[in-house]
Design an enzyme around this catalytic site. Structure first.
Site, short mmCIF file in Angstrom:
data_model
loop_
_atom_site.label_atom_id
_atom_site.label_comp_id
_atom_site.label_asym_id
_atom_site.label_seq_id
_atom_site.Cartn_x
_atom_site.Cartn_y
_atom_site.Cartn_z
N ASN A 104 0.38 1.54 -1.24
CA ASN A 104 1.50 1.35 -1.63
C ASN A 104 2.57 2.00 -1.27
O ASN A 104 2.15 2.90 -0.30
CB ASN A 104 1.80 1.78 -3.31
CG ASN A 104 1.53 1.01 -4.53
OD1 ASN A 104 0.68 -0.55 -4.30
ND2 ASN A 104 1.56 1.51 -5.91
N HIS A 126 0.90 -7.56 -8.17
CA HIS A 126 0.84 -7.47 -6.81
C HIS A 126 0.96 -9.21 -6.36
O HIS A 126 0.44 -9.51 -5.59
CB HIS A 126 -0.10 -6.86 -5.95
CG HIS A 126 -0.44 -5.21 -6.42
ND1 HIS A 126 0.49 -4.94 -5.16
CD2 HIS A 126 -0.30 -4.61 -6.75
CE1 HIS A 126 0.92 -3.59 -5.98
NE2 HIS A 126 -0.21 -3.07 -6.45
#
Ligand code: HEM
Length: 537
Positions: free
Chosen positions: A151, A73
């Site tokens: 997510n 990420h």
């Protein structure tokens, strides 16, 4: 700059005389800089001298400007805003299920910071890549921080935390060639059948959200809500965008990427600057806290959806993002979220992924940002913080309350130190009677929901899915292609047949490349703009 820093800055200025004027350049020591263009040298052609503190401070700070990227990420964008509670969950008062204060009163607002991200590649990688998107929210509540680290997709590849480093390694670039390669991904996936549901989403247009504003979010893992009596229920969290959901086909993504590799960051920033504040509704799915033998999956298995017809989405509040960060590094780069960061009334479930995640986040953040990362303004709770934790690298202040005895940094004490808080309700005390084992869960059911998803997609989504899978899988060795076709067929016969036929037609000379990429030029499909809108699921 926070108020303390501003105050310190201006106080220093006053003492410094020559640098008192606010726009005069200084070193961090407060020395006015009178020449920022020329090194001090022996004659104007050099050599340079080494005693030049001003230069050494400038260059050695620059040498340390980067902190380690997030291991996953790394690419992201963020914004500030608020969460507003409805006070109800569906038609019931929220207090029936949780005592968490932020949800109780209708209209109650809690400040938030959200960071959106993509997972696999580095901090400046294109935002068009096929990848899950992170959707992490920090709620600065009156009871301390709550992080919901989710997510865009509602399921995940694996259900056991011990597999996470392997999963990520298979998607990251090859350690020899430094290229992401379909062969490595599908080598791992063909040995990880629980990933089929996520793979079906990821290789469809759902694997490339059009931007951050027009995507859903989900906590993915199962948590608990705890009420005043200490009773828990299992919950899943979902963010539903009020500005539609839009995804990109591979061909559309390539077109965007050719012109702009920061399009999602730009879209979010500019929308907020225009005053078009993105909004999401937070919805909850609730299940009683037991194993649910009537279901053909385990409720704690994060590779599964809880079917919404049986477990409806119940709105509990909305979130509005209305303020851009002032400084990307200080806020977006240094923000640190973790699944262990819960407030009273919210709890963990026994989901074994969640427990692995909970260790991993604060562990990596102590390495990535530093021991005292929670003292940084973006991470610090906006409420009372009083601990006996002391010192460590970059300690900025002591977490203590004025009026308490500064000599007492331990507890218990009768000399005026910190005291334990009173409980706000009964403890939640689940009971366990089981052997300690290393075992898979019983109801794995790896293929059913993946097959259902394949059949639920619209035609254009299914076409794009097959095309992307074929393009990524074609360069893989024969036994990996065959194993994958076998797995797609177990999800749905037609799914397996279409991938198999695609692979047979695909040129043997397809070059390995970024996942889903159509660089071979095979069958690039021009999807129409209309086709990109998607229905929530
Ligand atoms: C065992 C499984 C997992 C492990 C060990 C893990 C570990 C990590 C680590 C080490 C980071 C970097 C954090 C940082 O540097 O601040 C991270 C970031 C992140 N993870 Fe996970 N992760 C796992 C599964 C998941 C799942 C299932 C989701 C989605 C629900 C998820 C969502 C995120 C998000 C959104 C971020 C970025 C947070 C940010 O914006 O700073 N992770 N993860």
């Amino acid at each position: 700059m926070n108020d303390d820093q501003k105050k310190q800055g201006s106080d220093n200025g006053k003492e410094n005389g020559a640098a008192a004027s606010e726009n005069i350049l200084t070193t961090r020591q407060g020395h006015p800089v009178t020449d920022n263009q020329n090194l001090r040298t022996v004659g104007n052609r050099g050599p340079a001298t080494l005693e030049n503190y001003q230069f050494l401070e400038k260059i050695s700070h620059f040498d340390r400007e980067r902190i380690p990227e997030r291991v996953v990420h790394a690419r992201g964008a963020g914004a500030h805003g608020y969460f507003e509670a409805y006070g109800t969950v569906g038609n019931e008062p929220v207090s029936k299920y949780t005592r968490a204060k932020l949800f109780q009163e209708k209209g109650k607002r809690t400040p938030v910071f959200v960071r959106f991200s993509s997972v696999i590649h580095g901090g400046h990688s294109p935002e068009t890549l096929r990848d899950p998107r992170g959707f992490a929210t920090k709620f600065y509540t009156e009871d301390g921080n709550w992080d919901l680290v989710g997510n865009n997709l509602k399921v995940f590849f694996i259900r056991d935390a011990v597999k996470f480093p392997d999963l990520v390694h298979s998607f990251k670039p090859d350690p020899v060639t430094n290229r992401q390669e379909g062969q490595r991904i599908f080598d791992f996936i063909s040995n990880t059948p629980e990933a089929m549901h996520m793979i079906t989403f990821l290789f469809s247009p759902w694997g490339i959200p059009a931007n951050y504003r027009q995507m859903q979010g989900s906590g993915v893992n199962t948590y608990k809500w705890i009420n005043k009596e200490g009773t828990g229920v299992l919950v899943k969290y979902h963010w539903e965008p009020k500005q539609d959901i839009k995804n990109l086909t591979q061909a559309q993504a390539e077109e965007v990427q050719g012109k702009n590799f920061n399009h999602a960051t730009q879209d979010l920033y500019e929308a907020i600057e225009r005053g078009e504040f993105p909004e999401w509704e937070l919805c909850l799915q609730i299940m009683s806290d037991d194993e649910h033998p009537e279901l053909d999956f385990d409720p704690l298995d994060d590779t599964k959806l809880w079917p919404p017809d049986q477990f409806p989405f119940l709105p509990v509040g909305k979130m509005v993002l209305d303020r851009n960060p002032v400084n990307y590094f200080a806020e977006v780069e240094q923000v640190a979220f973790g699944t262990g960061v819960l407030v009273d009334g919210l709890d963990f479930s026994d989901d074994k992924m969640l427990q692995g995640r909970t260790f991993s986040y604060s562990d990596t953040q102590r390495h990535r940002v530093g021991t005292n990362y929670l003292q940084l303004p973006i991470n610090a709770p906006k409420t009372h913080v009083a601990t006996n934790q002391r010192d460590g690298q970059m300690a900025y202040h002591q977490d203590m309350v004025p009026g308490t005895n500064p000599h007492v940094n331990y507890e218990p004490s009768s000399l005026g130190g910190l005291k334990e808080a009173t409980k706000s309700g009964k403890d939640h005390e689940p009971e366990y009677h089981a052997k300690l084992v290393r075992q898979k869960i019983d109801r794995t059911n790896d293929f059913k929901q993946a097959g259902e998803r394949f059949r639920m997609f619209e035609d254009w989504e299914r076409d794009d899915l097959i095309l992307n899978l074929v393009n990524t899988l074609a360069p893989a060795e024969k036994h990996i292609r065959e194993k994958m076709v076998e797995q797609f067929s177990k999800c749905d016969e037609d799914y397996g047949r279409r991938v198999k036929e695609g692979l047979e037609k695909a040129s043997a000379a397809i070059e390995p490349g970024p996942i889903g990429s159509t660089q071979s030029g095979e069958g690039v499909r021009q999807a129409e703009e209309e086709g990109t809108k998607a229905k929530p699921y």
